[in-house]
Write an enzyme that holds these catalytic residues in place. Structure first.
Site: not given
Ligand code: TRP
Length: 346
Positions: A116, A199, A202
């Site tokens: 991130k 992966k 969302k």
């Protein structure tokens, strides 16, 4: 005969973005299937969501949406305590205490943080993002959870939680249950339809990346029919990177049908990728239809969701406050004095 008391589980999902079939197959479905085996605590982790910028209106809306989806997926509020993380101040308080026990080296090593952080300018990465797993440890340890049902990507955060619990217990004496990750065999790792090497998330952009739990059947079908595969024609479970797309479709199919690898491979013998995709679309749509129906029913019932969340917060607070009180005592915080009966004489 006395029934042995059930073990406690706790898990949570962030109210950011739209929940995907990855969240469902990797986590939610298993929470629902196992809810009679455990004493259940499931929270919507809004404090975690603000580790990345969120629009306030949208955050509130998504928090309601995710809590309603927990129930639409089949969690029964009679059997599971469903609550919002920020309704229980003890999460933030315990997170601070654990932050003070967290070596920077441990946090810097977390792969989710590194991923991130890599998407942002190094200097502007928030300390919240770095501390994200410490807050997660607080969520789990406050409830003395034995098990944490999560997707495969949360394994490392669970290790950190265990390390922190052990460290606290070692310094201050036995306080926390050391939790275990409960990672499902099938469906633990659903990959992006457009990029089967990463992966399904969302928060990943792309119209054909993920099937959302609230997608209408046609949208779900379209996305699955467009899924990336390969130029071969073998329909087999495989760990080869070039077969990741087909493997992902088979994984989704298996998580919903519960059939064995062999039976699934046999049923697609002599068929093409188009047939596989159609079959996957059918089982996904069949799973989403009742979920979406319950979701809308639930929100139509004025005040119902609020009531569930108020009850959940009350139950969660009882347990969380008990642990936090013990923690504060062990750390050496002076207990607040109450005016009465000290002032009784005046
Ligand atoms: N980090 C988890 C995820 O992204 C969400 C989470 C926050 C969580 N707190 C938790 C999961 C506590 C399990 C238990 O999936």
């Amino acid at each position: 005969m006395t029934e042995p008391s059930k073990k406690r589980v706790l898990s949570g999902i962030q109210p950011s973005g739209n929940l995907t079939i990855g969240n469902y197959l990797g986590a939610l479905l298993h929470w629902v299937e196992d809810q009679d085996l455990y004493e259940n605590y499931f929270c919507v982790v809004d404090l975690h969501a603000i580790t990345l910028p969120q629009d306030p209106q949208e955050l509130r809306q998504k928090t309601r949406e995710v809590s309603a989806l927990y129930m639409a997926a089949g969690l029964d509020p009679q059997k599971a305590t469903i609550f919002i993380q920020s309704h229980i101040p003890a999460h933030a308080e315990l997170a601070w205490i654990l932050t003070c026990l967290s070596p920077l080296g441990w946090l810097n090593r977390m792969t989710q943080f590194k991923d991130k952080a890599a998407k942002q300018q190094a200097d502007s990465v928030s300390a919240g993002l770095l501390n994200y797993p410490v807050l997660m440890a607080a969520d789990i340890l406050l409830y003395q959870a034995h098990g944490v049902p999560v997707g495969d990507d949360q394994r490392q955060h669970l290790e950190l939680t265990r390390d922190l619990a052990q460290r606290f217990n070692h310094i201050y004496g036995e306080t926390f249950v050391i939790p275990e990750a409960l990672i499902p065999r099938a469906g633990a790792r659903v990959m992006g339809l457009d990029d089967p090497l990463s992966k399904m998330s969302k928060s990943t952009a792309g119209d054909y990346h993920a099937v959302y739990l609230l997608d209408p059947p046609n949208a779900a079908r379209k996305k699955i029919m467009r899924a990336t595969t390969d130029s071969g024609r073998e329909i087999r479970f495989s760990t080869l990177p070039e077969k990741a797309g087909v493997n992902n479709l088979l994984t989704i199919y298996q998580a919903l049908t519960h059939d064995s690898n062999e039976a699934i491979e046999a049923s697609f013998e002599g068929k093409g990728y188009g047939d596989l995709k159609k079959a996957v679309a059918e089982v996904v749509i069949a799973a989403l239809e009742p979920l979406q129906r319950r979701y809308h029913q639930l929100l139509d019932e004025e005040g119902y969701l609020e009531q569930v969340l108020a009850d959940g917060a009350e139950r969660a607070a009882t347990l969380a406050e008990k642990t936090l009180k013990e923690v504060k005592d062990r750390v050496g915080f002076l207990a607040p004095a109450h005016r009465w009966p000290v002032n009784r004489d005046c």
